[in-house]
Design a protein around this motif. Structure first.
Motif, PDB file in Angstrom:
ATOM      1  N   SER A   1      47.202  40.184  33.495  1.00  0.00           N
ATOM      2  CA  SER A   1      47.172  39.613  34.846  1.00  0.00           C
ATOM      3  C   SER A   1      47.595  40.677  35.843  1.00  0.00           C
ATOM      4  O   SER A   1      48.184  41.707  35.469  1.00  0.00           O
ATOM      5  N   GLY A   2      47.324  40.420  37.100  1.00  0.00           N
ATOM      6  CA  GLY A   2      47.730  41.347  38.148  1.00  0.00           C
ATOM      7  C   GLY A   2      49.242  41.414  38.256  1.00  0.00           C
ATOM      8  O   GLY A   2      49.816  42.483  38.492  1.00  0.00           O
ATOM      9  N   PHE A   3      49.866  40.283  38.061  1.00  0.00           N
ATOM     10  CA  PHE A   3      51.328  40.245  38.130  1.00  0.00           C
ATOM     11  C   PHE A   3      51.915  41.149  37.043  1.00  0.00           C
ATOM     12  O   PHE A   3      52.799  41.976  37.298  1.00  0.00           O
ATOM     13  N   ALA A   4      51.375  41.009  35.834  1.00  0.00           N
ATOM     14  CA  ALA A   4      51.859  41.827  34.713  1.00  0.00           C
ATOM     15  C   ALA A   4      51.564  43.305  34.960  1.00  0.00           C
ATOM     16  O   ALA A   4      52.377  44.177  34.627  1.00  0.00           O
TER      17      ALA A   4
ATOM     18  N   VAL B   1      47.993  51.387  45.375  1.00  0.00           N
ATOM     19  CA  VAL B   1      47.382  50.317  46.172  1.00  0.00           C
ATOM     20  C   VAL B   1      47.042  49.114  45.299  1.00  0.00           C
ATOM     21  O   VAL B   1      46.385  49.245  44.267  1.00  0.00           O
ATOM     22  N   ASP B   2      47.524  47.958  45.721  1.00  0.00           N
ATOM     23  CA  ASP B   2      47.198  46.694  45.061  1.00  0.00           C
ATOM     24  C   ASP B   2      45.969  46.132  45.774  1.00  0.00           C
ATOM     25  O   ASP B   2      46.057  45.648  46.894  1.00  0.00           O
ATOM     26  N   ASP B   3      44.831  46.221  45.091  1.00  0.00           N
ATOM     27  CA  ASP B   3      43.566  45.843  45.707  1.00  0.00           C
ATOM     28  C   ASP B   3      43.113  44.428  45.322  1.00  0.00           C
ATOM     29  O   ASP B   3      41.910  44.149  45.291  1.00  0.00           O
ATOM     30  N   ALA B   4      44.067  43.555  45.082  1.00  0.00           N
ATOM     31  CA  ALA B   4      43.742  42.178  44.663  1.00  0.00           C
ATOM     32  C   ALA B   4      42.702  41.519  45.576  1.00  0.00           C
ATOM     33  O   ALA B   4      41.780  40.858  45.096  1.00  0.00           O
ATOM     34  N   HIS B   5      42.848  41.724  46.892  1.00  0.00           N
ATOM     35  CA  HIS B   5      41.944  41.041  47.833  1.00  0.00           C
ATOM     36  C   HIS B   5      40.856  41.953  48.382  1.00  0.00           C
ATOM     37  O   HIS B   5      40.060  41.535  49.209  1.00  0.00           O
ATOM     38  N   SER B   6      40.838  43.209  47.954  1.00  0.00           N
ATOM     39  CA  SER B   6      39.812  44.134  48.440  1.00  0.00           C
ATOM     40  C   SER B   6      38.726  44.375  47.409  1.00  0.00           C
ATOM     41  O   SER B   6      37.572  44.624  47.772  1.00  0.00           O
TER      42      SER B   6
ATOM     43  N   ALA C   1      43.939  46.219  40.451  1.00  0.00           N
ATOM     44  CA  ALA C   1      43.188  45.069  40.980  1.00  0.00           C
ATOM     45  C   ALA C   1      43.163  43.961  39.943  1.00  0.00           C
ATOM     46  O   ALA C   1      43.096  44.227  38.736  1.00  0.00           O
ATOM     47  N   THR C   2      43.230  42.747  40.420  1.00  0.00           N
ATOM     48  CA  THR C   2      43.137  41.603  39.520  1.00  0.00           C
ATOM     49  C   THR C   2      41.671  41.218  39.363  1.00  0.00           C
ATOM     50  O   THR C   2      40.862  41.432  40.274  1.00  0.00           O
ATOM     51  N   ALA C   3      41.349  40.643  38.213  1.00  0.00           N
ATOM     52  CA  ALA C   3      39.988  40.140  38.020  1.00  0.00           C
ATOM     53  C   ALA C   3      39.925  38.655  38.387  1.00  0.00           C
ATOM     54  O   ALA C   3      38.871  38.038  38.320  1.00  0.00           O
ATOM     55  N   GLY C   4      41.050  38.101  38.797  1.00  0.00           N
ATOM     56  CA  GLY C   4      41.127  36.663  39.054  1.00  0.00           C
ATOM     57  C   GLY C   4      40.696  36.241  40.451  1.00  0.00           C
ATOM     58  O   GLY C   4      40.744  35.056  40.775  1.00  0.00           O
ATOM     59  N   LYS C   5      40.307  37.171  41.277  1.00  0.00           N
ATOM     60  CA  LYS C   5      39.875  36.783  42.620  1.00  0.00           C
ATOM     61  C   LYS C   5      38.362  37.007  42.758  1.00  0.00           C
ATOM     62  O   LYS C   5      37.613  36.272  42.159  1.00  0.00           O
ATOM     63  N   ALA C   6      37.929  38.027  43.510  1.00  0.00           N
ATOM     64  CA  ALA C   6      36.484  38.190  43.719  1.00  0.00           C
ATOM     65  C   ALA C   6      35.717  38.376  42.401  1.00  0.00           C
ATOM     66  O   ALA C   6      34.569  37.968  42.284  1.00  0.00           O
TER      67      ALA C   6
HETATM   68  C1  LIG Z   1      46.983  37.463  43.201  1.00  0.00           C
HETATM   69  C2  LIG Z   1      47.716  38.709  43.416  1.00  0.00           C
HETATM   70  C3  LIG Z   1      48.351  39.386  42.363  1.00  0.00           C
HETATM   71  C4  LIG Z   1      48.468  38.799  41.000  1.00  0.00           C
HETATM   72  O1  LIG Z   1      47.277  38.862  40.278  1.00  0.00           O
HETATM   73  P1  LIG Z   1      47.062  37.823  39.092  1.00  0.00           P
HETATM   74  O2  LIG Z   1      45.968  38.390  38.278  1.00  0.00           O
HETATM   75  O3  LIG Z   1      46.726  36.533  39.744  1.00  0.00           O
HETATM   76  O4  LIG Z   1      48.360  37.755  38.350  1.00  0.00           O
HETATM   77  C5  LIG Z   1      48.937  40.605  42.632  1.00  0.00           C
HETATM   78  N1  LIG Z   1      48.927  41.129  43.863  1.00  0.00           N
HETATM   79  C6  LIG Z   1      48.356  40.490  44.897  1.00  0.00           C
HETATM   80  C7  LIG Z   1      48.377  41.119  46.253  1.00  0.00           C
HETATM   81  C8  LIG Z   1      47.744  39.261  44.718  1.00  0.00           C
HETATM   82  O5  LIG Z   1      47.210  38.620  45.747  1.00  0.00           O
END
Ligand SMILES: *Cc1c(COP(=O)(O)O)cnc(C)c1O
Length: 388
Positions: free
Chosen positions: A106-109, A211-216, A238-243
């Motif tokens: 996960s992105g958190f991990a 850079v945390d590209d979760a939303h980019s 980057a997380t795969a859980g968004k886009a």
């Molecule tokens: C959602 C998010 C995460 C966590 O990613 P997950 O894969 O959902 O754990 C990390 N950073 C940002 C900025 C996020 O929005």
């Protein structure tokens, strides 16, 4: 009594109107969500590109299950690293033009895993004030000195780093390791970090940029490469859980850091590897993301439409992303607005303190490629009515 604080904290949460409860979603696609028997237009989904339930991704998932299994059956350093993972990593490296890539569940991990591995006694972590909880938790869990600069204030950061550099020279202390940490697109307001400038500041100060590209990721750049489309941060998560519309996360970086993470990142080493079927499905999603520019164009088009249809008095924060914040102010008013919108068949999220400062409560509207012009016009019409 032991754990008395649990009851106390829960009561406090209720009296402050901050009590959180989950809602059960019966059905959803990016555009609509069905809750308690009622279907709403959904403006709080992170499925920015509208890829969730895409046939090709679902097919790849099934194929991945058949070939590699749903479960990795081990951690990556034992026997959990499969061909599906290797293939996804290589695909990401080519796409983002980075030497190496490592997958987390996960992105958190991933944020915890990387920051914990990088934070040593003489490390300095410089975080944008609005950085995600996982970045902050990751940074604070280490021996690094953590400093938070004002949101997007590159001058302040440059000054601080400069001074830090100067102090170190004066006292002839050991050279410190400096890491600048930011989100590419900020999760609450959808505004972008000044990544190119941050990258420059990092280079000038012999620091690295994370850079945390979760939303980019998927949303920004010609092929959806996020921040790497306009700058070259040292590390991108980057997380795969968004886009991307699957699950899991990746970190793209240089060769040496990759080897270090494989050897020292505890979240990587002591966790079951990402599902190989999911890795296979994620690769299929990336193929679509690179090819289908229309999804990014659609977000831009619909975002412009929303801005054009809203009354002038409504404060919409301008962005290049899917995320659009509308500042309301008072917490109770914001909640009332959400309730009224719900009655009109619109589901979106109220962002309240402590996530934002007091009297800065806002609506967070996310526009997805699966929305259409009619959806946006209806949203604008309802917002104009409710915020009158
Ligand atoms: C959602 C998010 C995460 C966590 O990613 P997950 O894969 O959902 O754990 C990390 N950073 C940002 C900025 C996020 O929005």
């Amino acid at each position: 009594m032991s754990f008395d604080f649990i009851t106390k904290k829960l009561i406090q949460q209720q009296t402050q109107h901050r009590y959180r409860q989950r809602i059960c979603v019966a059905e959803q696609n990016g555009r609509e969500v069905t809750i308690a028997g009622k279907t709403y237009l959904n403006f709080s989904s992170n499925d920015y590109l509208g890829l969730n339930k895409h046939k090709k991704i679902n097919q790849a998932m099934q194929e991945g299950i058949d070939r590699f299994g749903l479960c990795a059956s081990a951690s990556s350093l034992v026997t959990g690293f499969h061909y599906a993972h290797q293939s996804l990593e290589e695909h990401i490296c080519l796409w983002l033009n980075k030497p190496r890539c490592i997958l987390y569940s996960s992105g958190f991990a991933a944020n915890l895993g990387v920051l914990q591995a990088l934070g040593q006694e003489n490390s300095n972590f410089w975080l944008d004030k609005l950085s995600h909880a996982s970045l902050l938790d990751g940074a604070l869990a280490t021996k690094a000195t953590v400093k938070r600069f004002l949101h997007n204030d590159v001058e302040q950061l440059a000054q601080w780093l400069n001074k830090n550099h100067f102090d170190k020279n004066q006292t002839k202390q050991n050279v410190s390791d400096n890491l600048i940490i930011t989100e590419g697109v900020f999760s609450m307001d959808g505004d972008r970090a000044k990544v190119a400038q941050l990258s420059e500041i990092a280079k000038e100060n012999d620091a690295w940029l994370y850079v945390d590209d979760a939303h980019s990721i998927g949303v920004i750049g010609e092929k959806g490469q996020g921040s790497l489309s306009s700058a070259d941060p040292d590390i991108v998560m980057a997380t795969a859980g968004k886009a991307i519309a699957t699950s899991g996360a990746f970190v793209a970086c240089n060769e040496q850091l990759f080897e270090y993470l494989v050897n020292f990142s505890r979240h990587y080493i002591y966790s079951t590897a990402m599902s190989p079927a999911l890795a296979w499905a994620t690769k299929a999603s990336l193929v679509l993301i690179e090819k289908e520019q229309w999804r990014r164009d659609k977000i831009k088009e619909l975002s412009a439409l929303l801005a054009s249809k809203l009354n002038d008095e409504i404060q919409l924060i301008p962005t290049e992303s899917s995320i659009h914040a509308i500042i309301i102010g008072e917490e109770s008013k914001t909640l009332a607005v959400c309730e009224k919108l719900k009655n009109k068949g619109i589901w979106l999220t109220a962002i309240r303190p402590p996530t934002v400062a007091r009297n800065q409560s806002r609506l967070r509207v996310t526009i997805c490629a699966s929305h259409n012009n009619k959806d946006i016009s209806y949203l604008a019409q309802c917002l104009n009515e409710v915020l009158n």
